[in-house]
Design a protein around this motif. Structure first.
Motif, short mmCIF file in Angstrom:
data_model
loop_
_atom_site.label_atom_id
_atom_site.label_comp_id
_atom_site.label_asym_id
_atom_site.label_seq_id
_atom_site.Cartn_x
_atom_site.Cartn_y
_atom_site.Cartn_z
N ASP A 97 14.87 8.74 -2.94
CA ASP A 97 14.57 9.53 -1.79
C ASP A 97 14.40 8.60 -0.65
OD1 ASP A 97 15.02 12.31 -0.56
OD2 ASP A 97 13.15 11.16 -0.24
N GLY A 98 13.63 7.89 -0.78
CA GLY A 98 13.72 6.65 0.35
C GLY A 98 14.96 6.07 0.66
N LEU A 99 15.48 4.75 -0.31
CA LEU A 99 17.14 3.93 -0.29
C LEU A 99 18.20 5.61 -0.19
CD1 LEU A 99 16.27 2.34 -3.80
CD2 LEU A 99 15.79 1.58 -1.30
N GLU A 100 17.85 6.33 -0.63
CA GLU A 100 19.08 7.68 -0.40
C GLU A 100 19.12 8.15 1.21
OE1 GLU A 100 19.10 10.58 -3.58
OE2 GLU A 100 20.18 8.82 -4.77
N HIS A 101 17.93 8.70 1.71
CA HIS A 101 17.61 9.01 2.48
C HIS A 101 16.96 8.30 4.13
CE1 HIS A 101 18.61 12.44 -0.24
NE2 HIS A 101 19.98 12.58 0.40
N GLY A 102 16.11 6.92 3.76
CA GLY A 102 15.22 7.15 4.42
C GLY A 102 15.20 5.31 4.71
N ASP A 103 14.51 5.45 5.37
CA ASP A 103 14.41 3.25 5.76
C ASP A 103 14.27 2.61 4.77
OD1 ASP A 103 13.96 0.71 6.91
OD2 ASP A 103 12.33 2.09 8.38
N VAL A 104 15.19 1.95 4.22
CA VAL A 104 15.26 1.37 2.92
C VAL A 104 14.54 0.03 3.17
CG1 VAL A 104 16.56 -0.73 2.14
CG2 VAL A 104 17.76 1.40 2.83
N ASP A 105 13.82 0.04 4.34
CA ASP A 105 12.76 -1.67 4.44
C ASP A 105 11.58 -0.87 3.99
OD1 ASP A 105 14.74 -3.85 4.64
OD2 ASP A 105 14.41 -3.54 7.21
N LYS A 106 11.03 -0.36 4.56
CA LYS A 106 9.58 0.71 4.86
C LYS A 106 9.80 1.17 3.20
CE LYS A 106 7.54 4.74 6.59
NZ LYS A 106 7.25 5.33 7.69
N THR A 107 10.75 1.94 2.21
CA THR A 107 10.94 1.98 1.14
C THR A 107 10.68 1.19 0.20
OG1 THR A 107 12.31 3.92 1.82
CG2 THR A 107 12.31 3.27 -0.38
N LEU A 108 10.55 -0.01 0.66
CA LEU A 108 10.55 -1.18 -0.18
C LEU A 108 9.53 -1.85 0.02
CD1 LEU A 108 14.17 -3.24 -0.04
CD2 LEU A 108 13.65 -1.73 -1.72
N ASP A 109 8.67 -1.83 1.21
CA ASP A 109 7.16 -2.25 1.51
C ASP A 109 6.76 -1.32 0.64
OD1 ASP A 109 8.43 -4.10 3.12
OD2 ASP A 109 7.77 -3.38 4.67
N LYS A 110 6.64 0.21 0.95
CA LYS A 110 5.62 1.10 -0.03
C LYS A 110 6.04 1.37 -1.57
CE LYS A 110 5.46 4.78 3.12
NZ LYS A 110 5.41 5.70 3.74
N PHE A 111 6.88 0.68 -2.23
CA PHE A 111 7.18 0.24 -3.21
C PHE A 111 5.72 -0.89 -4.23
CE2 PHE A 111 10.14 -2.01 -6.75
CZ PHE A 111 9.50 -0.91 -7.82
N THR A 112 6.68 -1.62 -3.00
CA THR A 112 5.96 -3.49 -3.44
C THR A 112 4.55 -3.37 -2.93
OG1 THR A 112 7.47 -4.33 -2.56
CG2 THR A 112 5.30 -5.67 -2.60
N LYS A 113 3.86 -2.03 -3.03
CA LYS A 113 2.28 -1.52 -2.23
C LYS A 113 2.19 -0.72 -3.58
CE LYS A 113 -0.72 0.28 1.33
NZ LYS A 113 -0.72 0.65 2.30
N ALA A 114 2.36 0.04 -3.39
CA ALA A 114 2.56 0.69 -5.04
C ALA A 114 2.44 -0.37 -6.19
CB ALA A 114 3.24 1.47 -5.41
N VAL A 115 3.45 -1.38 -6.63
CA VAL A 115 3.40 -2.06 -7.45
C VAL A 115 2.43 -3.34 -7.97
CG1 VAL A 115 4.69 -4.09 -8.50
CG2 VAL A 115 5.66 -1.63 -8.03
N GLU A 116 2.27 -3.46 -6.58
CA GLU A 116 0.56 -4.83 -6.33
C GLU A 116 -0.58 -3.56 -6.63
OE1 GLU A 116 0.59 -6.29 -2.39
OE2 GLU A 116 2.67 -7.09 -2.72
N ARG A 117 -0.73 -2.80 -6.38
CA ARG A 117 -1.78 -1.96 -6.65
C ARG A 117 -1.90 -1.35 -8.11
NH1 ARG A 117 -3.26 1.90 -2.11
NH2 ARG A 117 -3.91 0.91 -0.32
N PHE A 118 -1.24 -1.51 -8.45
CA PHE A 118 -1.23 -0.80 -10.34
C PHE A 118 -0.84 -2.01 -11.07
CE2 PHE A 118 1.67 -0.64 -14.26
CZ PHE A 118 0.62 0.06 -15.12
N ALA A 119 -0.24 -3.63 -10.32
CA ALA A 119 -0.68 -4.65 -11.34
C ALA A 119 -2.54 -4.79 -11.02
CB ALA A 119 -0.44 -5.52 -10.09
N ASN A 120 -2.98 -4.83 -9.65
CA ASN A 120 -4.52 -4.82 -9.95
C ASN A 120 -5.32 -4.11 -11.04
OD1 ASN A 120 -3.93 -6.85 -8.07
ND2 ASN A 120 -4.04 -5.54 -6.15
N MET A 121 -4.18 -3.30 -11.27
CA MET A 121 -5.33 -2.41 -12.45
C MET A 121 -5.78 -3.05 -14.06
SD MET A 121 -3.71 1.55 -11.32
CE MET A 121 -4.36 1.76 -13.39
N GLN A 122 -4.42 -4.08 -13.79
CA GLN A 122 -4.83 -4.46 -15.47
C GLN A 122 -5.81 -5.55 -15.90
OE1 GLN A 122 -1.68 -3.21 -16.93
NE2 GLN A 122 -1.12 -2.34 -15.49
#
Length: 91
Positions: free
Chosen positions: A66-91
């Motif tokens: 949704d963010g890539l299609e309708h929103g701010d791409v940079d903000k969406t990618l920042d949020k995605f990166t943050k989510a991946v980092e948090r998930f990776a820290n669970m390991q």
């Protein structure tokens, strides 16, 4: 965000994890061998990890798309990166 998650699936998984943790607690009181307790802890940890995967998949399929299609791409990618980092820290 609730709309990007399969809430029923997550609730079902979390209830199972709660049961696993309660069983681990009982095992401590019942003087179960340490190796068996550690095995159950590992199973609960793996189940929590799978919950994280389900949430991350939903985030990608809904929020990121949704963010890539309708929103701010940079903000969406920042949020995605943050989510991946948090998930990776669970390991």
């Amino acid at each position: 965000m609730k709309q990007c998650m399969d809430a029923d699936n997550l609730h079902r998984r979390l209830k199972k994890i709660i049961g696993q943790v309660q069983a681990i607690d009982r095992m401590v009181d019942e003087d179960v061998p340490c190796e068996d307790i550690l095995s159950q802890i590992n199973a609960a940890k793996s189940a929590l990890n799978r919950c994280g995967q389900v949430i991350l998949e939903g985030h990608i399929r809904h929020c990121v798309r949704d963010g890539l299609e309708h929103g701010d791409v940079d903000k969406t990618l920042d949020k995605f990166t943050k989510a991946v980092e948090r998930f990776a820290n669970m390991q």
